[in-house]
Motif scaffolding. Structure first.
Motif, mmCIF file in Angstrom:
data_model
loop_
_atom_site.group_PDB
_atom_site.id
_atom_site.type_symbol
_atom_site.label_atom_id
_atom_site.label_comp_id
_atom_site.label_asym_id
_atom_site.label_seq_id
_atom_site.Cartn_x
_atom_site.Cartn_y
_atom_site.Cartn_z
ATOM 1 N N GLY A 39 0.697 -1.224 -0.118
ATOM 2 C CA GLY A 39 0.050 0.081 -0.123
ATOM 3 C C GLY A 39 0.974 1.373 -0.089
ATOM 4 N N ALA A 40 0.879 1.856 1.175
ATOM 5 C CA ALA A 40 1.748 3.139 1.174
ATOM 6 C C ALA A 40 3.177 3.026 1.050
ATOM 7 C CB ALA A 40 1.731 3.720 2.651
ATOM 8 N N ALA A 41 3.754 1.571 1.084
ATOM 9 C CA ALA A 41 5.200 1.420 0.903
ATOM 10 C C ALA A 41 5.318 0.890 -0.632
ATOM 11 C CB ALA A 41 5.437 0.368 1.928
ATOM 12 N N LYS A 42 4.506 1.567 -1.401
ATOM 13 C CA LYS A 42 4.887 1.535 -2.637
ATOM 14 C C LYS A 42 4.854 0.066 -3.327
ATOM 15 C CE LYS A 42 6.812 6.004 -3.283
ATOM 16 N NZ LYS A 42 7.936 6.859 -3.702
ATOM 17 N N GLY A 43 3.914 -0.800 -3.299
ATOM 18 C CA GLY A 43 3.857 -2.289 -3.528
ATOM 19 C C GLY A 43 3.857 -2.105 -5.166
ATOM 20 N N GLU A 44 3.473 -0.787 -5.752
ATOM 21 C CA GLU A 44 3.509 -1.081 -7.340
ATOM 22 C C GLU A 44 4.897 -0.842 -7.919
ATOM 23 O OE1 GLU A 44 2.918 1.471 -5.392
ATOM 24 O OE2 GLU A 44 3.361 3.549 -6.464
ATOM 25 N N VAL A 45 5.834 -0.361 -6.898
ATOM 26 C CA VAL A 45 7.243 -0.195 -7.411
ATOM 27 C C VAL A 45 7.931 -1.616 -7.168
ATOM 28 C CG1 VAL A 45 9.448 0.777 -6.807
ATOM 29 C CG2 VAL A 45 7.451 2.003 -6.790
ATOM 30 N N ALA A 46 7.309 -2.189 -6.248
ATOM 31 C CA ALA A 46 7.980 -3.846 -6.110
ATOM 32 C C ALA A 46 7.602 -4.615 -6.923
ATOM 33 C CB ALA A 46 7.457 -4.003 -4.851
ATOM 34 N N HIS B 85 14.459 -5.738 -2.210
ATOM 35 C CA HIS B 85 15.237 -5.569 -1.178
ATOM 36 C C HIS B 85 16.154 -4.606 -0.988
ATOM 37 C CE1 HIS B 85 17.778 -6.735 2.403
ATOM 38 N NE2 HIS B 85 16.415 -6.936 2.992
ATOM 39 N N ASP B 86 17.044 -4.390 -1.875
ATOM 40 C CA ASP B 86 17.920 -3.122 -1.849
ATOM 41 C C ASP B 86 17.374 -1.838 -2.266
ATOM 42 O OD1 ASP B 86 19.695 -4.880 -2.035
ATOM 43 O OD2 ASP B 86 20.720 -4.998 -3.601
ATOM 44 N N GLU B 87 16.398 -2.010 -3.156
ATOM 45 C CA GLU B 87 15.595 -0.573 -3.111
ATOM 46 C C GLU B 87 14.735 -0.128 -2.081
ATOM 47 O OE1 GLU B 87 15.856 1.282 -5.768
ATOM 48 O OE2 GLU B 87 14.426 2.909 -5.396
ATOM 49 N N ALA B 88 14.437 -1.144 -1.259
ATOM 50 C CA ALA B 88 13.477 -0.745 0.064
ATOM 51 C C ALA B 88 14.511 -0.284 1.062
ATOM 52 C CB ALA B 88 12.727 -1.993 0.565
ATOM 53 N N MET B 89 15.690 -0.639 1.207
ATOM 54 C CA MET B 89 16.618 -0.236 1.816
ATOM 55 C C MET B 89 17.129 1.055 1.603
ATOM 56 S SD MET B 89 17.319 -2.485 4.344
ATOM 57 C CE MET B 89 15.888 -3.105 4.707
ATOM 58 N N MET C 268 8.106 -2.617 1.313
ATOM 59 C CA MET C 268 7.248 -3.022 0.085
ATOM 60 C C MET C 268 8.047 -4.369 -0.226
ATOM 61 S SD MET C 268 9.377 -1.002 -3.142
ATOM 62 C CE MET C 268 10.851 -1.293 -3.520
ATOM 63 N N GLY C 269 6.874 -5.136 -0.999
ATOM 64 C CA GLY C 269 7.046 -6.507 -1.229
ATOM 65 C C GLY C 269 6.458 -6.844 -2.460
ATOM 66 N N ALA C 270 6.431 -8.169 -3.056
ATOM 67 C CA ALA C 270 5.804 -8.585 -4.217
ATOM 68 C C ALA C 270 5.769 -10.024 -3.992
ATOM 69 C CB ALA C 270 6.298 -8.111 -5.244
ATOM 70 N N THR C 271 4.626 -10.635 -4.521
ATOM 71 C CA THR C 271 4.496 -12.067 -4.937
ATOM 72 C C THR C 271 4.913 -12.189 -6.329
ATOM 73 O OG1 THR C 271 2.457 -11.807 -6.143
ATOM 74 C CG2 THR C 271 2.326 -12.206 -3.967
ATOM 75 N N LEU D 275 8.495 -11.526 -2.061
ATOM 76 C CA LEU D 275 9.889 -11.142 -2.602
ATOM 77 C C LEU D 275 10.102 -9.737 -1.761
ATOM 78 C CD1 LEU D 275 9.713 -11.479 -6.360
ATOM 79 C CD2 LEU D 275 10.525 -12.914 -4.970
ATOM 80 N N GLY D 276 11.577 -9.384 -1.582
ATOM 81 C CA GLY D 276 11.911 -8.055 -1.050
ATOM 82 C C GLY D 276 11.916 -7.885 0.424
ATOM 83 N N MET D 277 11.485 -9.063 1.298
ATOM 84 C CA MET D 277 11.268 -9.018 2.901
ATOM 85 C C MET D 277 12.709 -9.157 3.399
ATOM 86 S SD MET D 277 8.209 -8.540 3.555
ATOM 87 C CE MET D 277 8.131 -7.279 1.915
ATOM 88 N N GLU D 278 13.591 -10.044 2.795
ATOM 89 C CA GLU D 278 14.870 -10.813 3.189
ATOM 90 C C GLU D 278 15.845 -10.616 2.030
ATOM 91 O OE1 GLU D 278 15.271 -11.403 6.444
ATOM 92 O OE2 GLU D 278 13.089 -11.679 6.997
ATOM 93 N N GLU D 279 17.032 -10.571 2.316
ATOM 94 C CA GLU D 279 17.914 -10.852 1.340
ATOM 95 C C GLU D 279 17.837 -11.860 0.470
ATOM 96 O OE1 GLU D 279 22.031 -10.128 2.614
ATOM 97 O OE2 GLU D 279 21.518 -8.044 3.124
ATOM 98 N N THR D 280 17.309 -13.023 1.015
ATOM 99 C CA THR D 280 17.194 -14.353 0.235
ATOM 100 C C THR D 280 15.788 -14.944 0.414
ATOM 101 O OG1 THR D 280 17.940 -15.624 2.217
ATOM 102 C CG2 THR D 280 19.541 -14.967 0.572
ATOM 103 N N VAL D 281 15.420 -15.367 -0.559
ATOM 104 C CA VAL D 281 13.719 -16.041 -0.578
ATOM 105 C C VAL D 281 13.860 -17.546 -0.853
ATOM 106 C CG1 VAL D 281 13.115 -15.037 -2.675
ATOM 107 C CG2 VAL D 281 11.578 -15.373 -0.834
ATOM 108 N N GLU D 282 12.870 -18.252 -0.263
ATOM 109 C CA GLU D 282 12.678 -19.622 -0.884
ATOM 110 C C GLU D 282 11.525 -19.594 -1.919
ATOM 111 O OE1 GLU D 282 11.484 -24.216 0.790
ATOM 112 O OE2 GLU D 282 11.307 -22.447 2.186
#
Ligand code: CA
Length: 270
Positions: free
Chosen positions: A39-46, A95-99, A107-110, A176-183
Motif C-alpha cells: 500500500g503506502a510502501a509502494k507495492g506498485e514499485v516492487a 530488498h535493496d531498493e527498499a533499503m 514494500m514487497g511482491a508476489t 519477494l523483498g522481505m529478506e536478502e534471500t527467499v525460498e
C-alpha cells in the motif's frame, strides 16, 4: 507447439491504484505476473521491479545461485533453474531498493513466472499469485499459496471454506523483498495441445470461484476474450482488489496448416 497468450489487468473497484504488474516476452516464452504488497510502501514499485528484473536477468543468462533447492532434483531443466535464479535477482533488487529509499521501506511482491520450452512448462513462484492448468475441462491449481491460511489448510487446521472467509487471507508466509534471500518453489510439467495455462493475482481467485474460472476458460473463443472476461467477472463480483490475469493456450499450428492446405493429408491429422 504454438502458444497464444493474452493479459488483462485492472485496478478493480475499490483500490486507488493498480499495484499488480505483468510481463509477456514471446521471444523468451516467458510469462511473469507480480502482485505488489505494501500500500503506502509502494507495492506498485516492487511488482514493477519484480517483472522487469526477471525478464532482464533471463536475458543476461546469469549463472550463480539456485543450487540449494535443486540439490535433490537433477531432473529440473536449466531453463527452470535460470528462472529461479532470475527471481532471486528480483528479490534482491526489491530488498535493496527498499533499503535505499525510505518511502519504499516494507514494500514487497508476489511472483508467479512460467517459461515454456517445447512442451515443457517451467514454473516458479513466491506468495499467493497462482498458476492454473486447464486441461480436459478441469481446472487444476499448480502452485501452493505461501499464505498463512493456505499453510493452515495444508496442516488440517482450517477447512477450505474457513480459509476463504478468513480475515487473515492477506497474511503471506513468503514474499519477494522481505529478506536478502527467499525460498522459491519451482516445478515442471509436460503440456499438450489444447491445454490452457492461467497466471493470476489473488484479486481474481478471491472474487471468482474456480468453477466459474474454468467455465470462462472453456467457453472463451480465444485467449484475449478469456483474459478480459476473467477480469470483468472479478469486478462484477465486487472488484475488491487489483486483478491481473495472463491466459496462455497451446495449439499444434503446423498440423492445422497441413489440414488447411493439403486436404488429402487430412487422415494424418490428429
Ligand atoms: Ca492482490
Amino acid at each position: 507447439m504454438h502458444w497464444d497468450a493474452a493479459a488483462c489487468t485492472d485496478k478493480g473497484l475499490i483500490r486507488p491504484i493498480n499495484e499488480d504488474s505483468y510481463r509477456i516476452s514471446q521471444e523468451q516464452n516467458l510469462f511473469v505476473l507480480s502482485d505488489g504488497l505494501g500500500g503506502a510502501a509502494k507495492g506498485e514499485v516492487a511488482s514493477a521491479i519484480a517483472v522487469e528484473a526477471v525478464a532482464a536477468s533471463l536475458n543476461e543468462r546469469t549463472s550463480t545461485g539456485a543450487q540449494g533447492s535443486f540439490a535433490t532434483r537433477p531432473e529440473v531443466s536449466e531453463d527452470t533453474r535460470s528462472l529461479v535464479r532470475a527471481i532471486e535477482v528480483a528479490n534482491r533488487k526489491i530488498h535493496d531498493e527498499a533499503m535505499r529509499d525510505s518511502t519504499c521501506r516494507g514494500m514487497g511482491a508476489t511472483i508467479v513466472a512460467a517459461r515454456i520450452s517445447g512442451r515443457r512448462l517451467g514454473l516458479a513462484h513466491v506468495g499467493d499469485s497462482r498458476a492454473y492448468l486447464f486441461r480436459a475441462d478441469a481446472l487444476e491449481q499448480l502452485t501452493a499459496d505461501h499464505s498463512l491460511v493456505a499453510e493452515q489448510v495444508r496442516h488440517g487446521l482450517l477447512t477450505h471454506q474457513q480459509a476463504a472467509t478468513s480475515e487473515l487471507q492477506s497474511v503471506l508466509t513468503r514474499a519477494l523483498g522481505m529478506e536478502e534471500t527467499v525460498e522459491i518453489d519451482a516445478d515442471e510439467i509436460e503440456l499438450f495441445p489444447g491445454d490452457s495455462l492461467l497466471l493470476c493475482s489473488d484479486g481474481l481467485t478471491r472474487m471468482v470461484p474456480e468453477a466459474e474460472i474454468g467455465a470462462i476458460l472453456a467457453q472463451a473463443p480465444d485467449v484475449r476474450v478469456a483474459a478480459e472476461q476473467l477480469v470483468h467477472r472479478a469486478n462484477e463480483r465486487g472488484g475488491h482488489d487489483n486483478v491481473t490475469v495472463i491466459v496462455i493456450r497451446g495449439s499444434e499450428r503446423s498440423k492445422r496448416w497441413i489440414a488447411k492446405f493439403f486436404p488429402w493429408g487430412r487422415s494424418n491429422v490428429i
